[in-house]
Motif scaffolding. Sequence first.
Motif, PDB file in Angstrom:
ATOM      1  N   THR A   1       0.833  -1.193   0.000  1.00  0.00           N
ATOM      2  CA  THR A   1       0.000   0.000   0.000  1.00  0.00           C
ATOM      3  C   THR A   1       0.873   1.251   0.000  1.00  0.00           C
ATOM      4  N   ARG A   2       1.654   1.395  -1.047  1.00  0.00           N
ATOM      5  CA  ARG A   2       2.476   2.586  -1.248  1.00  0.00           C
ATOM      6  C   ARG A   2       2.721   2.741  -2.737  1.00  0.00           C
ATOM      7  N   ALA A   3       2.887   3.969  -3.147  1.00  0.00           N
ATOM      8  CA  ALA A   3       3.088   4.239  -4.566  1.00  0.00           C
ATOM      9  C   ALA A   3       4.445   3.710  -5.016  1.00  0.00           C
ATOM     10  N   GLY A   4       4.448   3.206  -6.241  1.00  0.00           N
ATOM     11  CA  GLY A   4       5.692   2.714  -6.807  1.00  0.00           C
ATOM     12  C   GLY A   4       6.567   3.846  -7.308  1.00  0.00           C
ATOM     13  N   ILE A   5       7.721   3.489  -7.791  1.00  0.00           N
ATOM     14  CA  ILE A   5       8.663   4.464  -8.313  1.00  0.00           C
ATOM     15  C   ILE A   5       8.266   4.797  -9.738  1.00  0.00           C
ATOM     16  N   GLY A   6       7.914   6.042  -9.981  1.00  0.00           N
ATOM     17  CA  GLY A   6       7.508   6.491 -11.307  1.00  0.00           C
ATOM     18  C   GLY A   6       7.394   7.988 -11.342  1.00  0.00           C
ATOM     19  N   PHE A   7       7.182   8.512 -12.543  1.00  0.00           N
ATOM     20  CA  PHE A   7       7.110   9.963 -12.733  1.00  0.00           C
ATOM     21  C   PHE A   7       5.716  10.424 -13.134  1.00  0.00           C
ATOM     22  N   SER A   8       4.770   9.513 -13.098  1.00  0.00           N
ATOM     23  CA  SER A   8       3.411   9.873 -13.476  1.00  0.00           C
ATOM     24  C   SER A   8       2.684  10.494 -12.281  1.00  0.00           C
ATOM     25  N   SER A   9       1.767  11.374 -12.561  1.00  0.00           N
ATOM     26  CA  SER A   9       1.028  12.059 -11.494  1.00  0.00           C
ATOM     27  C   SER A   9      -0.219  11.288 -11.064  1.00  0.00           C
ATOM     28  N   ASP A  10      -0.603  10.255 -11.802  1.00  0.00           N
ATOM     29  CA  ASP A  10      -1.818   9.506 -11.462  1.00  0.00           C
ATOM     30  C   ASP A  10      -1.490   8.122 -10.912  1.00  0.00           C
ATOM     31  N   LEU A  11      -0.383   7.997 -10.168  1.00  0.00           N
ATOM     32  CA  LEU A  11      -0.021   6.719  -9.566  1.00  0.00           C
ATOM     33  C   LEU A  11      -0.894   6.453  -8.351  1.00  0.00           C
ATOM     34  N   ARG A  12      -1.278   5.217  -8.192  1.00  0.00           N
ATOM     35  CA  ARG A  12      -2.047   4.807  -7.026  1.00  0.00           C
ATOM     36  C   ARG A  12      -1.099   4.502  -5.879  1.00  0.00           C
ATOM     37  N   ASN A  13      -1.658   4.532  -4.672  1.00  0.00           N
ATOM     38  CA  ASN A  13      -0.883   4.095  -3.505  1.00  0.00           C
ATOM     39  C   ASN A  13      -0.880   2.575  -3.442  1.00  0.00           C
ATOM     40  N   LEU A  14      -0.405   2.002  -4.523  1.00  0.00           N
ATOM     41  CA  LEU A  14      -0.369   0.561  -4.672  1.00  0.00           C
ATOM     42  C   LEU A  14       0.776   0.216  -5.624  1.00  0.00           C
ATOM     43  N   SER A  15       1.568  -0.756  -5.265  1.00  0.00           N
ATOM     44  CA  SER A  15       2.687  -1.167  -6.109  1.00  0.00           C
ATOM     45  C   SER A  15       3.004  -2.631  -5.838  1.00  0.00           C
ATOM     46  N   LEU A  16       3.592  -3.257  -6.837  1.00  0.00           N
ATOM     47  CA  LEU A  16       4.024  -4.637  -6.713  1.00  0.00           C
ATOM     48  C   LEU A  16       5.529  -4.640  -6.414  1.00  0.00           C
ATOM     49  N   VAL A  17       5.902  -5.277  -5.318  1.00  0.00           N
ATOM     50  CA  VAL A  17       7.296  -5.264  -4.859  1.00  0.00           C
ATOM     51  C   VAL A  17       7.766  -6.697  -4.673  1.00  0.00           C
ATOM     52  N   GLU A  18       9.001  -6.954  -5.069  1.00  0.00           N
ATOM     53  CA  GLU A  18       9.595  -8.276  -4.898  1.00  0.00           C
ATOM     54  C   GLU A  18      11.046  -8.116  -4.446  1.00  0.00           C
ATOM     55  N   TYR A  19      11.427  -8.912  -3.455  1.00  0.00           N
ATOM     56  CA  TYR A  19      12.820  -9.027  -3.018  1.00  0.00           C
ATOM     57  C   TYR A  19      13.308 -10.422  -3.389  1.00  0.00           C
ATOM     58  N   SER A  20      14.345 -10.476  -4.209  1.00  0.00           N
ATOM     59  CA  SER A  20      14.866 -11.760  -4.667  1.00  0.00           C
ATOM     60  C   SER A  20      16.382 -11.765  -4.542  1.00  0.00           C
TER      61      SER A  20
END
Length: 325
Positions: free
Chosen positions: A157-176
Motif C-alpha cells: 500500500t504505497r506508490a511505486g517508483i515512477g514519474f506519473s502524477s496519477d499513480l495509485r498508492n499501490l505497487s508490486l514489490v519483490e525481493y529476490s
Amino acid sequence: MRPASTPRARMNKNTLRSALGTLLSAPVAPPPLPSRQEPPCSTAPCINPLQSSFSFRSPFCLNPRSQRPFAKGIIGFTLIELILATAIFSILLVLFINMVAATSAIYQGGRSKVANNATGRAVMGAISRDLSDMIRLPDVAAFPEASGKRALAGYMTRAGIGFSSDLRNLSLVEYSFDPAKAKLVRSDLAIKWDELGKIAFGQTNGISQLSSATSREVCSGVIAFDYDFLMADGTFQRSFANKKDVKAVRYGLAIISDGGEAILKSQGKLDSLIQDMELGGATTNEGPKSEWTGKLRDPSLVARYPGTALRDVEVFERSIVLLPE
C-alpha cells in the motif's frame, strides 16, 4: 758653602736621567704564554697506517696526537657498542612495525564489520517496511512460489517508483536473491489508477506481472537469503500454500564484507560458499540465522575457506507479523 759640581759629575747625572727616561717610556711586553708540550714518545711499537703489523720499533710516532689521552667530554663509542645499539634499535623498530600493522588490521576489520552491520540493518529495515504494508486479502496474490527462486513478493500500500502524477498508492514489490552476482534485488512495479490488469487476483503460485517490474540492486555481497512462515499452530513452513493460517513471516540475510568477497572471488570460492549456505527444503523453528551461524562454525566448512573472509560475514534475522485478512 755648597761645593761646585764638576763637569764629570754633571755628565753622570745627565746620563742617569736619560737612561731612566728611556726605561720609563719603553712599552712593557706581556709575559710569554706557557708553551704546550707534547708527551714524550715512548719506544713502544707505534701503529703504522701503511703496514698491518708491529714489525719495527721507532723512536718517534707517525701520529703523536694519537698517544695523547682523550680530553674530557670527547670520549667516543667503540665498534661493538655501535653494533649493539644498532641491533637493539632494529629489534625495537621491527616490534613497532608489527604492532602498527596489527593495530591497522584490527582497525580495518572493525570498520568493515561496522559498515557491514550498518548495511544489513538498513536492508532488513527496508524489507520490514515493505512487508508491513503488504495487502492481505483472500483474492490478492501474495508470496508467489517460483521454482528454483526464493523471493518475497506482494502488493504494498504505497506508490511505486515512477514519474506519473496519477499513480495509485499501490505497487508490486519483490525481493529476490541473485546467487550468480551475490546481490539482493528489489523489483518494483508502479500501478496507475486505470491499470487494473497489473493486479493479480487469486493467484498463489505466481504473479506474471513481476516480469514487467523494474529491478534495482539493494545490496551486494549477499551469500544467503531465505524466509519461512509462522503458522497458527506455532510451527514454521517454507511455503505460503495455506495462507489463511499464516501469522507472520520470518526472513534472514547473510552478508559478507567487500574485502571478504574479494578474497573469495580471487580464490574462486564465492559460488561454493553460496551453495554451502543454502538451507534446502527443510525448515526448523530455530530460523535461518541459527542455521547459518551453525554452518559458519562447522569445522568442515571453515577448513575450506579463508578464515579472514568468514570472519567478515554478518547474519541478520527479523520477523514481521502479517495483517489479518
